[in-house]
Every structure is written in C-alpha cells, then in structure tokens.
Design a protein around this motif. Structure first.
Motif, PDB file in Angstrom:
ATOM      1  N   SER A  42      54.563  63.423  48.105  1.00 48.81           N
ATOM      2  CA  SER A  42      54.676  63.022  49.486  1.00 48.81           C
ATOM      3  C   SER A  42      53.138  62.908  49.848  1.00 48.81           C
ATOM      4  O   SER A  42      52.915  61.959  50.552  1.00 48.81           O
ATOM      5  N   ILE A  43      52.324  63.709  49.640  1.00 48.26           N
ATOM      6  CA  ILE A  43      50.796  63.843  49.943  1.00 48.26           C
ATOM      7  C   ILE A  43      50.304  62.317  49.532  1.00 48.26           C
ATOM      8  O   ILE A  43      49.591  61.918  50.162  1.00 48.26           O
ATOM      9  N   THR A  44      50.491  62.462  48.107  1.00 46.38           N
ATOM     10  CA  THR A  44      49.758  61.195  47.293  1.00 46.38           C
ATOM     11  C   THR A  44      50.328  60.106  47.951  1.00 46.38           C
ATOM     12  O   THR A  44      49.459  59.138  48.076  1.00 46.38           O
ATOM     13  N   VAL A  72      43.577  60.862  49.201  1.00 46.06           N
ATOM     14  CA  VAL A  72      43.770  62.441  49.504  1.00 46.06           C
ATOM     15  C   VAL A  72      45.194  62.331  48.412  1.00 46.06           C
ATOM     16  O   VAL A  72      46.050  61.816  48.751  1.00 46.06           O
ATOM     17  N   ALA A  73      44.819  63.177  47.437  1.00 47.08           N
ATOM     18  CA  ALA A  73      46.071  63.318  46.372  1.00 47.08           C
ATOM     19  C   ALA A  73      46.259  64.816  46.262  1.00 47.08           C
ATOM     20  O   ALA A  73      45.292  65.666  46.485  1.00 47.08           O
ATOM     21  N   ASN A 101      49.657  74.386  43.665  1.00 41.94           N
ATOM     22  CA  ASN A 101      49.434  72.992  44.102  1.00 41.94           C
ATOM     23  C   ASN A 101      48.085  72.962  44.714  1.00 41.94           C
ATOM     24  O   ASN A 101      47.598  73.914  45.406  1.00 41.94           O
ATOM     25  N   VAL A 102      47.400  71.837  44.173  1.00 43.39           N
ATOM     26  CA  VAL A 102      46.008  71.614  44.726  1.00 43.39           C
ATOM     27  C   VAL A 102      46.027  70.176  45.302  1.00 43.39           C
ATOM     28  O   VAL A 102      46.386  69.288  44.849  1.00 43.39           O
ATOM     29  N   VAL A 103      45.193  69.990  46.419  1.00 42.42           N
ATOM     30  CA  VAL A 103      45.294  68.861  47.368  1.00 42.42           C
ATOM     31  C   VAL A 103      43.605  68.735  47.248  1.00 42.42           C
ATOM     32  O   VAL A 103      42.942  69.480  47.821  1.00 42.42           O
ATOM     33  N   MET A 104      43.360  67.469  46.822  1.00 38.65           N
ATOM     34  CA  MET A 104      41.648  67.163  46.938  1.00 38.65           C
ATOM     35  C   MET A 104      41.634  65.738  47.363  1.00 38.65           C
ATOM     36  O   MET A 104      42.501  64.888  47.379  1.00 38.65           O
TER      37      MET A 104
END
Length: 151
Positions: A42-44, A72-73, A101-104
């Motif tokens: 969903s973020i990606t 941002v993924a 879980n990593v968001v970068m």
C-alpha cells in the motif's frame, strides 16, 4: 542466496502487480488492517498513485511542477530459519523469529523501521543486515515506482 536476495525479484513483481491494481482502482479495504506485506504494498503503490495524481494537476495547469519527486517504498524483512531474508511471504512471516517492516526513500533515507522479536531476540548485527537488505530491495522498488509513474 544466503542473504535472502533471491526473493527480491519475486517480491518486486508482486509489488508492481499491486501498483497496477491500486492505480486502476481494483484494490479495496483498509491498508492498516492487513499484514506487513499489505501495508508495504500500500505504501509503495500509494506513492505511484500520488505521483500520477499530482502529475495530472501539473498537466491541467493547476501545479507548476510535480511536488512528488523522491520515491517512498516499504518492504518486509526478517530472520527466518536463522537467515536474514527480504520480502517475507506469508509462510515465512508466520514462522519468522524476527519480523520487520522498513519504509525508506529512494535516496536511502529512513522513514520508519518497525521490528519485532517474535520467537527470539535479534542482534544488532542482524538488524544492520536487515536494514542493508531492505535498502537494496527499496532501491529496486524505487526504480520500479519511477517506471510505473512514467519516469
């Protein structure tokens, strides 16, 4: 591969499929109610949708330039069967000793890191290895995002 990178391409194909579903309005539901993979997709995919929506405003003359520039993924990783792996599938996730879980950003900046020791504690070295592997995966996702968003 022992570093879990053999699953990167499979995971990226999954995320790209989710981009296309999300962009065409075929996904439904609350992304915060799903598992880590659902939130990561969903973020990606959300970045791609936002970039495309902002570009429509640029094309219509409502914005001078697209403010959505740096991808941002998000991606999952963890320690499964004693190995640090990327993009855990459901079976791996349910049995992983550590789940993260990593968001970068596409430039390598950390947005969020969430990691839980679910079976046993994990070491700083394993955390560093997970972050390094996540950075590699997010780099590939960012490239796919740019392609999906038209460059």
């Amino acid at each position: 591969a022992a570093d879990g990178s053999d699953g990167i391409n499979q995971g990226i194909r999954h995320h790209i499929a989710c981009f296309h579903q999300g962009i065409h309005g075929q996904t439904q539901g609350n992304p915060t109610a799903g598992d880590g993979g659902t939130r990561c997709a969903s973020i990606t995919g959300g970045w791609v949708a936002l970039r495309l929506a902002a570009q429509k405003l640029v094309d219509a003359g409502d914005l001078a330039e697209n403010p959505i520039s740096t991808p941002v993924a998000a991606i999952s990783c963890g320690v499964y069967a004693g190995q640090v792996v990327l993009d855990l599938d459901y079976a791996e996730d349910s049995e992983a000793g550590t789940d993260a879980n990593v968001v970068m950003t596409g430039a390598g900046g950390l947005v969020e890191v969430q990691a839980s020791a679910e079976g046993a504690t994990f070491s700083r070295a394993e955390m560093t290895e997970m972050l390094d592997l996540a950075a590699k995966g997010v780099g590939e996702l960012a490239a796919a995002q740019r392609e999906a968003a038209g460059g």
